[in-house]
Design a protein around this motif. Structure first.
Motif, PDB file in Angstrom:
ATOM      1  N   LYS A 142      -4.183  14.578  -5.623  1.00 17.44           N
ATOM      2  CA  LYS A 142      -4.731  14.000  -6.677  1.00 17.44           C
ATOM      3  C   LYS A 142      -3.841  13.863  -8.139  1.00 17.44           C
ATOM      4  CE  LYS A 142      -9.486  14.802  -5.658  1.00 17.44           C
ATOM      5  NZ  LYS A 142     -10.996  15.133  -6.221  1.00 17.44           N
TER       6      LYS A 142
ATOM      7  N   ASP B 292     -10.096   6.866  -5.198  1.00 15.53           N
ATOM      8  CA  ASP B 292     -10.197   5.697  -6.091  1.00 15.53           C
ATOM      9  C   ASP B 292      -9.957   5.812  -7.379  1.00 15.53           C
ATOM     10  OD1 ASP B 292     -12.505   6.783  -7.484  1.00 15.53           O
ATOM     11  OD2 ASP B 292     -13.716   6.382  -5.536  1.00 15.53           O
ATOM     12  N   GLU B 293     -10.018   4.629  -8.282  1.00 15.44           N
ATOM     13  CA  GLU B 293      -9.533   4.719  -9.660  1.00 15.44           C
ATOM     14  C   GLU B 293     -10.494   5.277 -10.406  1.00 15.44           C
ATOM     15  OE1 GLU B 293      -9.051   1.226 -12.925  1.00 15.44           O
ATOM     16  OE2 GLU B 293      -8.168   0.668 -10.995  1.00 15.44           O
TER      17      GLU B 293
ATOM     18  N   LYS C  88      -3.270   4.273  -1.396  1.00 15.41           N
ATOM     19  CA  LYS C  88      -4.324   3.839  -0.318  1.00 15.41           C
ATOM     20  C   LYS C  88      -4.705   5.206   0.356  1.00 15.41           C
ATOM     21  CE  LYS C  88      -6.470   1.048   2.132  1.00 15.41           C
ATOM     22  NZ  LYS C  88      -7.404  -0.255   1.727  1.00 15.41           N
ATOM     23  N   GLN C  89      -3.637   6.186   0.620  1.00 11.28           N
ATOM     24  CA  GLN C  89      -4.084   7.332   1.512  1.00 11.28           C
ATOM     25  C   GLN C  89      -3.191   8.581   0.987  1.00 11.28           C
ATOM     26  OE1 GLN C  89      -2.791   8.291   5.641  1.00 11.28           O
ATOM     27  NE2 GLN C  89      -4.699   7.548   6.087  1.00 11.28           N
TER      28      GLN C  89
ATOM     29  N   GLU D  23       0.782  -1.345   0.083  1.00 12.57           N
ATOM     30  CA  GLU D  23      -0.156  -0.067  -0.086  1.00 12.57           C
ATOM     31  C   GLU D  23       0.896   1.315  -0.031  1.00 12.57           C
ATOM     32  OE1 GLU D  23      -2.283  -3.267   2.158  1.00 12.57           O
ATOM     33  OE2 GLU D  23      -0.491  -2.381   2.069  1.00 12.57           O
TER      34      GLU D  23
ATOM     35  N   TRP E 169      -0.094   6.034  -9.794  1.00 12.67           N
ATOM     36  CA  TRP E 169      -1.084   5.082 -10.444  1.00 12.67           C
ATOM     37  C   TRP E 169      -0.541   4.668 -11.722  1.00 12.67           C
ATOM     38  CZ3 TRP E 169      -6.074   5.929 -13.330  1.00 12.67           C
ATOM     39  CH2 TRP E 169      -6.752   4.751 -13.725  1.00 12.67           C
TER      40      TRP E 169
ATOM     41  N   GLU F 121     -12.202   7.923  -9.605  1.00 15.54           N
ATOM     42  CA  GLU F 121     -11.891   9.357  -9.621  1.00 15.54           C
ATOM     43  C   GLU F 121     -10.632   9.833 -10.172  1.00 15.54           C
ATOM     44  OE1 GLU F 121     -11.637  12.255  -5.568  1.00 15.54           O
ATOM     45  OE2 GLU F 121     -11.072  10.257  -5.280  1.00 15.54           O
TER      46      GLU F 121
ATOM     47  N   VAL G  26      -3.224   2.282  -6.903  1.00 18.37           N
ATOM     48  CA  VAL G  26      -3.986   3.803  -6.631  1.00 18.37           C
ATOM     49  C   VAL G  26      -3.375   3.792  -5.207  1.00 18.37           C
ATOM     50  CG1 VAL G  26      -6.130   4.871  -6.016  1.00 18.37           C
ATOM     51  CG2 VAL G  26      -5.765   3.506  -8.058  1.00 18.37           C
TER      52      VAL G  26
ATOM     53  N   ALA H 241      -8.623   9.169   0.802  1.00 14.60           N
ATOM     54  CA  ALA H 241      -8.570   8.118  -0.024  1.00 14.60           C
ATOM     55  C   ALA H 241      -9.136   7.984  -1.491  1.00 14.60           C
ATOM     56  CB  ALA H 241      -9.079   6.566   0.919  1.00 14.60           C
TER      57      ALA H 241
END
Length: 286
Positions: A181, A214-215, A196-197, A156, A188, A217, A194, A212
């Motif tokens: 981001k 996600d893919e 984790k945090q 992670e 990524w 996003e 991706v 957190a």
């Protein structure tokens, strides 16, 4: 041009700071990335740069030595090294007679704030001040520096960013999450994982914010960056970088050149080479 020069030239890239500039005000982007107009960093910005450098050095030490006293001892030599590389800073920052000792003490308080948020003796980051670069499938090149990258034994990933200002509100929070981001997307694309945090550490307020992604996003965010770069390229062809007046103009160094305030920009020099996306340490010390 020699072969060596060709090797070191870098393609224009989009960094989180410059992408945020263009979103905020296309003309500000031009002033910083194209015209490269000089800006005088504030005491807070330079203090942030010093604190970032101290934390990077701290993690280069054995874990047992990563204590507040060590961090404090690193402050003066870090400041000395910074002024050795940029001697004009001392004159700019303390022309009003403020005390260097008081300023260094305020930096020490930020370091103390860091130690209230986590114990660096228990961490072994994979990297600090990590340059990351990735080309999106669309051809847009992304480039930036991550303050700290933590990778767990199970794989992670955590992205950590130190903020030396106050905890964000409204625009500041959105800008900080945009930056994080950006890093998450680059990682990524580079690693296929991706994060984790995404952790923002506000040393002044001694607060942390964790997010957190996600893919799905990150895919949407990728499209956002591609749209920003397409807009940059359209402006690059014509030199039409328009001002976007907002309350953030109060903090801009370039009002004298801004049509929104009666100024005239310098003559457009054309698209810069080799790289319009370079971030300075000041950019990353907010």
């Amino acid at each position: 041009m020699t072969v060596t020069e060709e090797v070191v030239r870098r393609r224009p890239a989009l960094s989180p700071s410059r992408a945020s500039d263009f979103k905020q005000c296309p003309l500000l982007y031009r002033f910083r990335a194209v015209d490269r107009l000089p800006e005088t960093p504030s005491k807070a910005q330079v203090r942030g740069t010093v604190v970032h450098a101290v934390l990077e050095q701290l993690y280069a030490l054995p874990a047992a030595e990563r204590v507040p006293q060590t961090a404090h001892k690193l402050l003066q030599p870090t400041w000395s090294k910074l002024t050795e590389d940029a001697p004009e800073l001392a004159g700019q920052l303390f022309a009003d007679g403020d005390s260097l000792e008081d300023w260094l003490a305020s930096a020490a308080e930020l370091l103390d704030g860091y130690f209230t948020l986590e114990d660096p003796r228990r961490l072994e980051p994979e990297a600090c001040e990590l340059l990351v670069e990735s080309e999106l499938p669309s051809g847009v090149l992304l480039r930036g520096y991550i303050d700290r990258l933590d990778v767990a034994p199970t794989g992670e990933i955590r992205v950590v960013d130190y903020k030396t200002g106050a905890a964000p509100r409204e625009i500041g929070e959105a800008k900080a999450l945009f930056q994080m981001k950006f890093y998450a997307l680059v990682l990524w694309r580079l690693r296929g994982v991706v994060p984790k945090q995404l952790r923002l550490m506000y040393l002044s307020d001694r607060q942390s914010l964790a997010y957190a992604p996600d893919e799905a996003e990150l895919k949407r965010f990728e499209r956002t960056l591609e749209a920003i770069w397409q807009a940059v390229m359209r402006s690059a062809k014509t030199g039409d970088f328009r001002p976007n007046k907002s309350r953030l103009c109060d903090y801009c160094d370039h009002k004298a050149f801004c049509p929104a305030f009666g100024g005239t920009p310098p003559e457009y020099p054309g698209w810069p080479e080799p790289d319009s996306g370079t971030e300075t340490v000041i950019d990353r010390a907010d």
